[in-house]
Scaffold this active site. Sequence first.
Site, PDB file in Angstrom:
ATOM      1  N   GLU A 218      95.956  58.555  34.943  1.00  0.00           N
ATOM      2  CA  GLU A 218      94.617  58.746  34.913  1.00  0.00           C
ATOM      3  C   GLU A 218      94.362  59.078  33.235  1.00  0.00           C
ATOM      4  O   GLU A 218      94.712  60.314  33.000  1.00  0.00           O
ATOM      5  CB  GLU A 218      94.275  60.049  35.670  1.00  0.00           C
ATOM      6  CG  GLU A 218      94.492  59.503  37.143  1.00  0.00           C
ATOM      7  CD  GLU A 218      93.505  58.476  37.908  1.00  0.00           C
ATOM      8  OE1 GLU A 218      92.637  58.019  37.056  1.00  0.00           O
ATOM      9  OE2 GLU A 218      94.014  57.986  38.750  1.00  0.00           O
ATOM     10  N   CYS A 252      87.408  64.058  30.762  1.00  0.00           N
ATOM     11  CA  CYS A 252      87.984  62.536  30.675  1.00  0.00           C
ATOM     12  C   CYS A 252      86.754  61.815  31.069  1.00  0.00           C
ATOM     13  O   CYS A 252      86.877  60.558  30.362  1.00  0.00           O
ATOM     14  CB  CYS A 252      89.075  62.309  31.597  1.00  0.00           C
ATOM     15  SG  CYS A 252      88.963  62.720  33.512  1.00  0.00           S
TER      16      CYS A 252
END
Length: 472
Positions: A218, A252
Site C-alpha cells: 500500500e 496517502c
Amino acid sequence: MKNDLPDVAALEALLREQRQAYLRAPYPSWETRATHLKTLRAMLLDNSDALAEAMNADFGNRAKQEVLLAEFLLVKGEIDGALRHGKRWMKAQRRSTNRWLLPARVKVVPQPLGVVGIIAPWNYPVLLAAGPLISALAAGNRAIIKMSELTPRTSALFEQLVAQTFQRDHVAVVNGDAAFAAAFSAQPFDHLLFTGSTQVGRHVMRAAADNLTPVTLELGGKSPVIVGPHARFDYAVDSLVTGKTLNAGQTCVAPDYVLVPRGSEAAFVARARVQMAKLYPDFARNRDYTSIISARHFERLQRLADEASAGGAQLHELTDTPGDVASRRFPLIAVTNAPDQSALMQEEIFGPLLPIVPYDTLDDAIAYINARPRPLSLYLYDDDAATIERVTHETIAGGMAVNETLMHLACESLPFGGVGASGMGAYHGYEGFVTFSKMKPVLQQGRLNARALVAPPYGRRFNALIKLMMRF
C-alpha cells in the site's frame, strides 16, 4: 525492540512460535475468529482516549476528534463488517464443472495462510496497523505487527495493549528502527503487508523476494483531482480543502494536485482561503489542525515550496499565519505555475501544499494524468454523467471518488489498494479476507468416471473421442 542481533533473533523465534501455533490449529472456527475480532474491537475502543493522547504527543498536536473520526470509526466499521459477513466468506464456493470432467464436483475452499507480517506507517498508526490485522484475523491467521519509530508513544502503547489482549503466539507487536524494519521484511512470513512510500516499498519487495513471500504494498503517489467543466465549483473547492487538510495532508490518499479549467485558478485560491478560515478559524491558536510529524518532514515541505518558488511558481498562503517551525504547524498553501520538473510536481507531497494545474479540455486533463505513474486515488468533481463515465474508464488508479475525497477509503465493502507505482494487492472487506487466505481449488472425482477413456495407449478410440471433444 531495538535493532541488534538479539532482537532480530527474538523476532525469528517469535515467528517460529506463531507458525507452530498455527500448525496446531490451522483452521479456526468462525466462532473463534469472531471472538478475536470482538476482543480487538473492545481493546481499541476501551483505550481510544489513551491512544489518541499518545498520538497527540507524537505529532505535537493532533485533535482527539480527528483521531476518532479518521482512525477509530473506520476500524470499528471494518470489524463490524467482518463480523456481519465473515462466516459467509469462510464457506466453500461451489464452481461449475466442464462436461468432460463430469461427474466431478469442484469448489474453492478458503484456508488461513499462517503467519502474516504487517508493517504499519506513522501517519495513521492505529488504523493502518489494526486494519490489516482485522482482515488477517477474519481469515484465521496469526500476525506480527511492526509499528513506526516516528510515533514512539503510540507504538509502545499499542504493543502493550496487544500483549495484554492476545496470546503472543497469536498476535504480537514489535518495535524498532528502520534497520529493524528491514530485517522484519526479510522474514519468511506467509504474507507481508507494507504501508508506506513507494521508495521504501521497493526495498520491502526485494527483501520479501528472497523468501518468495507474497506481498501487499500500500504505497502512495500523486493522487490527482479533476474539477470538471460541470462541477459545482465552490462545493468542489470546499470538499478538496477539507480532504487535503485532514491530518495536515499527511494521508496517502490526500489530493496531491488539482486540475482546474484554465482561467479559474484565482477563483480556486479565493474560495480555498474562505474555506480554510471556516474550517480553522484563528489558525495560529487552532487546536484542530494537525502538526507535521517531525522537523525533518517540516523541512522537506518547506524545501518543496521554496524550490518551486525559485523556479517561477507562485505560493498562495491560505491563512494569515505563516508556518511555525517550533510547533511544526504548516498551513495549507496553494501553488500555481509550478514547473513540471520541480520536486513538488514529481514527488508525493504528503503535506499541505496543493499545486493547481490549468487545463483546456477534458481530453487534456485525462492525458495529463495518464502521462504520469498510476496514482493510489483519483478524484473527480463533476455532475455530468458522460464526463464521469469517461474519467472512470479512461484513467487507471487504485481507487476513485466522484464529488468527494478520501471517503472511498472509509467504505469497508470496497477493496483498498494501489496499482503500478502506487502499490499492489488490496485489503478491506471480502478482498482483505481473500488477500490473507489461500483460496484452494478442490476437485473431487466421482466413483464412476470416463478418465480411462483418455489414457494411453492412444488409438482409434482416443482419436475419435478427442476429435469429438475438440468440436465442442
